[in-house]
Design an enzyme around this catalytic site. Sequence first.
Site, PDB file in Angstrom:
ATOM      1  N   GLU A 148     -14.281   6.134   4.298  1.00  0.00           N
ATOM      2  CA  GLU A 148     -13.269   5.219   3.747  1.00  0.00           C
ATOM      3  C   GLU A 148     -12.926   4.170   4.796  1.00  0.00           C
ATOM      4  O   GLU A 148     -11.762   3.842   4.994  1.00  0.00           O
ATOM      5  CB  GLU A 148     -12.017   6.005   3.331  1.00  0.00           C
ATOM      6  CG  GLU A 148     -11.432   6.837   4.476  1.00  0.00           C
ATOM      7  CD  GLU A 148     -10.129   7.553   4.146  1.00  0.00           C
ATOM      8  OE1 GLU A 148      -9.794   7.698   2.961  1.00  0.00           O
ATOM      9  OE2 GLU A 148      -9.442   7.963   5.105  1.00  0.00           O
TER      10      GLU A 148
ATOM     11  N   ASP B 263      -5.217  11.669  -2.567  1.00  0.00           N
ATOM     12  CA  ASP B 263      -4.657  12.055  -1.273  1.00  0.00           C
ATOM     13  C   ASP B 263      -3.158  12.235  -1.454  1.00  0.00           C
ATOM     14  O   ASP B 263      -2.465  11.303  -1.864  1.00  0.00           O
ATOM     15  CB  ASP B 263      -4.944  10.968  -0.233  1.00  0.00           C
ATOM     16  CG  ASP B 263      -4.581  11.409   1.185  1.00  0.00           C
ATOM     17  OD1 ASP B 263      -3.996  12.510   1.347  1.00  0.00           O
ATOM     18  OD2 ASP B 263      -4.887  10.658   2.125  1.00  0.00           O
TER      19      ASP B 263
ATOM     20  N   LYS C 299     -11.351  11.843  11.777  1.00  0.00           N
ATOM     21  CA  LYS C 299     -10.709  10.615  12.247  1.00  0.00           C
ATOM     22  C   LYS C 299     -10.742  10.613  13.764  1.00  0.00           C
ATOM     23  O   LYS C 299     -10.233  11.554  14.389  1.00  0.00           O
ATOM     24  CB  LYS C 299      -9.264  10.527  11.754  1.00  0.00           C
ATOM     25  CG  LYS C 299      -9.161  10.355  10.245  1.00  0.00           C
ATOM     26  CD  LYS C 299      -7.734  10.174   9.790  1.00  0.00           C
ATOM     27  CE  LYS C 299      -7.685   9.909   8.290  1.00  0.00           C
ATOM     28  NZ  LYS C 299      -6.303   9.823   7.774  1.00  0.00           N
TER      29      LYS C 299
ATOM     30  N   HIS D 155       0.870  -1.173   0.000  1.00  0.00           N
ATOM     31  CA  HIS D 155       0.000   0.000   0.000  1.00  0.00           C
ATOM     32  C   HIS D 155       0.907   1.223   0.000  1.00  0.00           C
ATOM     33  O   HIS D 155       1.539   1.545   1.011  1.00  0.00           O
ATOM     34  CB  HIS D 155      -0.881  -0.044   1.250  1.00  0.00           C
ATOM     35  CG  HIS D 155      -2.085   0.844   1.185  1.00  0.00           C
ATOM     36  ND1 HIS D 155      -3.109   0.629   0.291  1.00  0.00           N
ATOM     37  CD2 HIS D 155      -2.433   1.940   1.903  1.00  0.00           C
ATOM     38  CE1 HIS D 155      -4.039   1.556   0.467  1.00  0.00           C
ATOM     39  NE2 HIS D 155      -3.651   2.373   1.431  1.00  0.00           N
TER      40      HIS D 155
ATOM     41  N   GLU E 243      -7.043  15.660  -1.113  1.00  0.00           N
ATOM     42  CA  GLU E 243      -6.876  15.578   0.338  1.00  0.00           C
ATOM     43  C   GLU E 243      -5.453  15.972   0.730  1.00  0.00           C
ATOM     44  O   GLU E 243      -4.486  15.458   0.167  1.00  0.00           O
ATOM     45  CB  GLU E 243      -7.177  14.137   0.756  1.00  0.00           C
ATOM     46  CG  GLU E 243      -7.243  13.911   2.244  1.00  0.00           C
ATOM     47  CD  GLU E 243      -7.786  12.515   2.564  1.00  0.00           C
ATOM     48  OE1 GLU E 243      -8.606  11.971   1.790  1.00  0.00           O
ATOM     49  OE2 GLU E 243      -7.361  11.951   3.586  1.00  0.00           O
TER      50      GLU E 243
ATOM     51  N   LYS F 222      -3.606   7.378  -3.923  1.00  0.00           N
ATOM     52  CA  LYS F 222      -2.508   7.947  -3.129  1.00  0.00           C
ATOM     53  C   LYS F 222      -1.429   8.440  -4.097  1.00  0.00           C
ATOM     54  O   LYS F 222      -0.861   7.635  -4.861  1.00  0.00           O
ATOM     55  CB  LYS F 222      -1.935   6.885  -2.196  1.00  0.00           C
ATOM     56  CG  LYS F 222      -2.881   6.505  -1.062  1.00  0.00           C
ATOM     57  CD  LYS F 222      -2.920   7.595  -0.012  1.00  0.00           C
ATOM     58  CE  LYS F 222      -3.609   7.134   1.259  1.00  0.00           C
ATOM     59  NZ  LYS F 222      -3.633   8.192   2.277  1.00  0.00           N
TER      60      LYS F 222
HETATM   61 MG   LIG Z   1      -5.482  11.239   4.163  1.00  0.00          MG
END
Ligand SMILES: [Mg+2]
Length: 375
Positions: free
Chosen positions: A329, A199, A275, A24, A225, A170
């Site tokens: 997410e 992001d 978050k 990832h 983001e 990403k």
């Molecule tokens: Mg983020």
Amino acid sequence: MSASSVTIERMQCWLLRIPTIRAHQLAVATMREQRIVILELTDSEGRTGLGEATTIGGLAYADESPDSIRLTLDIYLRPYLEGVQLDPPAIMAALNAGIVGNYFAKCAVETALYDLLGKVENRQLSDYFGGRRTNVLPCAWTLASGDTDGDIAEAQAMLDARRHRDFKLKIGKRPWQQDCAHVAAIADAVRGEASVRVDVNQAWDFETARHAIPALHEAGVVMVEQPLPVHDLAGARALCELNGAAIMADEALRGGVYPARRIMAAGAAHAFSLKIAQAGGLTACAEVADTARTAGLGLYGGTMLEGGVGTVAAAQLFATMEAFIWGTELFGPLLLTYDILVEPLRYAEFALHLPDGPGLGIAINPDAIAEFAEQ
Ligand SMILES: [Mg+2]
């Protein structure tokens, strides 16, 4: 039994190391495993409450690491819990008065307190935050294999399975023109079927962002983001005025309502990635959401790529909120090769379906602790 007569007898925590299903790739780190801190509180009747603190890439994302979180819980937070009456607001007030920062560790504590209280009172965790408006949260997926064709195949598989139709990419590791070509190819492949967001995880400077964001918007990206480092609020404000993709604050919200107010005062975001860990717990995260709503900002349910405990804790809170225009997410457990819950969370029809049952509504498989706990 009323909550006031319940005492927390014991605190335990484990650091689990679980491989991810694929690499990832983020601007700040490439993950091949996730290290998850699990906290368990046990009351005098033997009932347990669970919490989780999980971060990304060791110390690459935030200044709390999995190891420091475990140590903080074990040494510094334990005295606030063991032998203490189960009263989550009182305990969190004492913690916040006595211990600065350590938002992820505090989030694990507050989650475990409300999970335990919910089990004592036979109430869902959501009930302590206004009650659920929904049992279903739209759930995005992050494409971060680092390979364009691989990401397109993964996106197509998710659409075919009706599991996700919002994709976050990403970017920020490569030159922005290369990133833009990568994003445009994926956006073309899913056009009309899915939304595409990116992001950057703070990787750009203002000049890069000023050129990249209009190009990404042109390619079909609807939201960007955390494009800039967290302290560049003036830059973020200027990006908000580009009239392109929506600008979302994420890492800049570390610490809860105070940074949220600073970002809003600066006009430096269109939307907030909520978050629970970054805010310092469920209550602090709810405060961030309330603050954002007063200014008409969009809300998004973000993840620290938690396992099942942290994911369902966030879901229990987000399910109480209105105006989630960017969805969530909360896919963390799906990135892991092993699900630590006895009954895995249900993902179907492009959404996470919340469990019933008191507290968090979940239980951990003891085999997961035995197999994955570090010493
Ligand atoms: Mg983020």
